[in-house]
Design a protein around this motif. Structure first.
Motif, PDB file in Angstrom:
ATOM      1  N   ASN A  39      14.779 -33.029 -15.954  1.00 32.14           N
ATOM      2  CA  ASN A  39      13.893 -33.021 -16.841  1.00 32.14           C
ATOM      3  C   ASN A  39      13.574 -31.626 -17.136  1.00 32.14           C
ATOM      4  O   ASN A  39      14.130 -30.630 -15.871  1.00 32.14           O
ATOM      5  CB  ASN A  39      12.050 -33.615 -16.331  1.00 32.14           C
ATOM      6  CG  ASN A  39      12.067 -32.640 -15.012  1.00 32.14           C
ATOM      7  OD1 ASN A  39      13.171 -31.982 -14.264  1.00 32.14           O
ATOM      8  ND2 ASN A  39      11.179 -33.015 -14.227  1.00 32.14           N
ATOM      9  N   GLU A  40      12.692 -31.370 -18.551  1.00 34.63           N
ATOM     10  CA  GLU A  40      12.600 -30.446 -18.670  1.00 34.63           C
ATOM     11  C   GLU A  40      11.360 -29.418 -18.296  1.00 34.63           C
ATOM     12  O   GLU A  40      10.258 -30.174 -17.873  1.00 34.63           O
ATOM     13  CB  GLU A  40      12.762 -29.987 -20.948  1.00 34.63           C
ATOM     14  CG  GLU A  40      12.144 -27.988 -20.393  1.00 34.63           C
ATOM     15  CD  GLU A  40      12.029 -27.332 -21.967  1.00 34.63           C
ATOM     16  OE1 GLU A  40      13.154 -27.859 -22.837  1.00 34.63           O
ATOM     17  OE2 GLU A  40      11.028 -28.259 -22.321  1.00 34.63           O
ATOM     18  N   GLY A  41      11.946 -27.896 -17.873  1.00 29.84           N
ATOM     19  CA  GLY A  41      11.154 -27.217 -17.245  1.00 29.84           C
ATOM     20  C   GLY A  41      11.362 -26.105 -16.983  1.00 29.84           C
ATOM     21  O   GLY A  41      11.599 -24.881 -17.902  1.00 29.84           O
ATOM     22  N   TYR A  42      10.336 -25.070 -16.229  1.00 29.94           N
ATOM     23  CA  TYR A  42      10.506 -24.000 -16.071  1.00 29.94           C
ATOM     24  C   TYR A  42      10.212 -23.518 -13.576  1.00 29.94           C
ATOM     25  O   TYR A  42       9.524 -24.579 -13.649  1.00 29.94           O
ATOM     26  CB  TYR A  42       9.830 -22.764 -16.877  1.00 29.94           C
ATOM     27  CG  TYR A  42       8.597 -23.264 -16.169  1.00 29.94           C
ATOM     28  CD1 TYR A  42       7.105 -22.529 -15.062  1.00 29.94           C
ATOM     29  CD2 TYR A  42       7.807 -23.893 -17.322  1.00 29.94           C
ATOM     30  CE1 TYR A  42       6.061 -22.816 -15.263  1.00 29.94           C
ATOM     31  CE2 TYR A  42       6.009 -24.401 -17.223  1.00 29.94           C
ATOM     32  CZ  TYR A  42       5.112 -23.393 -16.438  1.00 29.94           C
ATOM     33  OH  TYR A  42       4.220 -24.356 -15.878  1.00 29.94           O
ATOM     34  N   GLN A  97      -1.106 -27.680 -13.150  1.00 29.69           N
ATOM     35  CA  GLN A  97      -0.834 -29.595 -13.871  1.00 29.69           C
ATOM     36  C   GLN A  97      -0.302 -30.339 -12.460  1.00 29.69           C
ATOM     37  O   GLN A  97       0.048 -30.553 -11.501  1.00 29.69           O
ATOM     38  CB  GLN A  97       0.707 -29.286 -14.577  1.00 29.69           C
ATOM     39  CG  GLN A  97       0.631 -28.571 -15.235  1.00 29.69           C
ATOM     40  CD  GLN A  97      -0.430 -29.208 -16.747  1.00 29.69           C
ATOM     41  OE1 GLN A  97      -0.565 -30.384 -16.829  1.00 29.69           O
ATOM     42  NE2 GLN A  97      -0.569 -27.860 -17.532  1.00 29.69           N
ATOM     43  N   GLU A 128       5.801 -24.701 -27.142  1.00 31.86           N
ATOM     44  CA  GLU A 128       6.818 -24.287 -26.300  1.00 31.86           C
ATOM     45  C   GLU A 128       8.200 -24.039 -27.187  1.00 31.86           C
ATOM     46  O   GLU A 128       8.412 -24.390 -27.850  1.00 31.86           O
ATOM     47  CB  GLU A 128       8.098 -24.805 -25.556  1.00 31.86           C
ATOM     48  CG  GLU A 128       6.282 -24.680 -23.992  1.00 31.86           C
ATOM     49  CD  GLU A 128       7.218 -25.393 -23.014  1.00 31.86           C
ATOM     50  OE1 GLU A 128       6.580 -25.285 -21.884  1.00 31.86           O
ATOM     51  OE2 GLU A 128       8.225 -26.268 -23.242  1.00 31.86           O
ATOM     52  N   THR A 145      10.874 -21.185 -22.797  1.00 35.20           N
ATOM     53  CA  THR A 145      12.000 -21.681 -21.872  1.00 35.20           C
ATOM     54  C   THR A 145      13.301 -21.149 -21.615  1.00 35.20           C
ATOM     55  O   THR A 145      13.304 -21.081 -23.087  1.00 35.20           O
ATOM     56  CB  THR A 145      10.980 -23.582 -22.482  1.00 35.20           C
ATOM     57  OG1 THR A 145      11.909 -23.629 -23.157  1.00 35.20           O
ATOM     58  CG2 THR A 145       9.763 -23.923 -21.976  1.00 35.20           C
ATOM     59  N   VAL A 154      10.349 -31.363 -23.187  1.00 32.08           N
ATOM     60  CA  VAL A 154       9.730 -30.924 -21.679  1.00 32.08           C
ATOM     61  C   VAL A 154       9.586 -32.475 -20.974  1.00 32.08           C
ATOM     62  O   VAL A 154       9.248 -33.963 -21.305  1.00 32.08           O
ATOM     63  CB  VAL A 154       8.252 -31.367 -22.478  1.00 32.08           C
ATOM     64  CG1 VAL A 154       6.670 -30.760 -21.021  1.00 32.08           C
ATOM     65  CG2 VAL A 154       8.338 -29.654 -23.353  1.00 32.08           C
ATOM     66  N   ALA A 155       9.414 -32.574 -19.331  1.00 31.35           N
ATOM     67  CA  ALA A 155       9.162 -33.211 -18.089  1.00 31.35           C
ATOM     68  C   ALA A 155       7.851 -34.284 -19.102  1.00 31.35           C
ATOM     69  O   ALA A 155       7.083 -34.291 -19.695  1.00 31.35           O
ATOM     70  CB  ALA A 155       8.601 -32.659 -17.427  1.00 31.35           C
ATOM     71  N   ASN A 157      11.860 -38.923 -15.302  1.00 34.57           N
ATOM     72  CA  ASN A 157      12.326 -37.938 -16.344  1.00 34.57           C
ATOM     73  C   ASN A 157      13.240 -38.523 -16.938  1.00 34.57           C
ATOM     74  O   ASN A 157      15.061 -38.344 -17.072  1.00 34.57           O
ATOM     75  CB  ASN A 157      13.710 -37.468 -14.656  1.00 34.57           C
ATOM     76  CG  ASN A 157      12.861 -36.645 -13.763  1.00 34.57           C
ATOM     77  OD1 ASN A 157      11.623 -36.158 -13.817  1.00 34.57           O
ATOM     78  ND2 ASN A 157      12.866 -37.235 -12.674  1.00 34.57           N
TER      79      ASN A 157
END
Length: 178
Positions: A3-6, A16, A37, A157, A163-164, A168
């Motif tokens: 999953n995307e994120g940081y 969150q 983003e 990002t 995005v998550a 996933n």
């Protein structure tokens, strides 16, 4: 797929809480842009690596409140989708040439058509998720405002995936992106 994120730093604030995933009935919904983003599309056989806008749309429905993620690929063959989104939130008229005011997206309201998309999660299970099939032209029935931009609402990002999202799940398989 991951999953995307940081990356969260040791001294970063954590905000969150997550939430329950709501599978919406297919149909038209009003949405509010709750997050924007800047990201990168990694490229495909039809589109080279390029910028993308990663949007989180909040939808309130009889089934409950949910977030739907939608990527806007910043490449000429996908410009129609960016225009469709901008028309939906009242920032562009059909045939009009505009420069996107990215800092004004969070808080904008529009309408979209939600369809179900199937995917296989990391455990090999077939699942359904909400997917924006298209954005609908702004008709004035949804009030728009541009609130003061919160620093947590716009993040840059390094990730190359949406995005998550629940389980996933894999990103949408848009034929133009394959």
């Amino acid at each position: 797929m991951a999953n995307e994120g940081y990356e969260i730093g040791w001294d970063d604030e954590v905000e969150q809480d997550g939430g329950d995933f709501v599978l919406l009935d297919e149909g038209e919904y009003s949405f509010t842009v709750s997050k924007f983003e800047r990201g990168r599309f990694p490229g495909s056989s039809k589109i080279p690596p390029c910028n993308k806008a990663v949007l989180t749309l909040t939808i309130d429905s009889p089934q409950g409140r949910t977030s739907v993620n939608s990527d806007l690929i910043m490449y000429s063959s996908m410009e129609w989708k960016l225009s469709q989104f901008l028309r939906s939130v009242g920032l562009k008229k059909e045939g009009e040439k505009v420069r996107v005011k990215w800092d004004q997206l969070v808080g904008k309201k529009g309408r979209c058509l939600i369809k179900h998309r199937s995917y296989t999660n990391k455990n090999g299970e077939d699942k359904l998720t909400n997917d924006v099939e298209r954005f609908l032209d702004f008709d004035g029935s949804v009030e728009n405002s541009t609130p003061a931009l919160k620093s947590s609402a716009v993040k840059k990002t390094q990730a190359n995936k949406p995005v998550a999202n629940p389980d996933n799940q894999a990103p949408a398989d848009d034929d133009l992106l394959s």
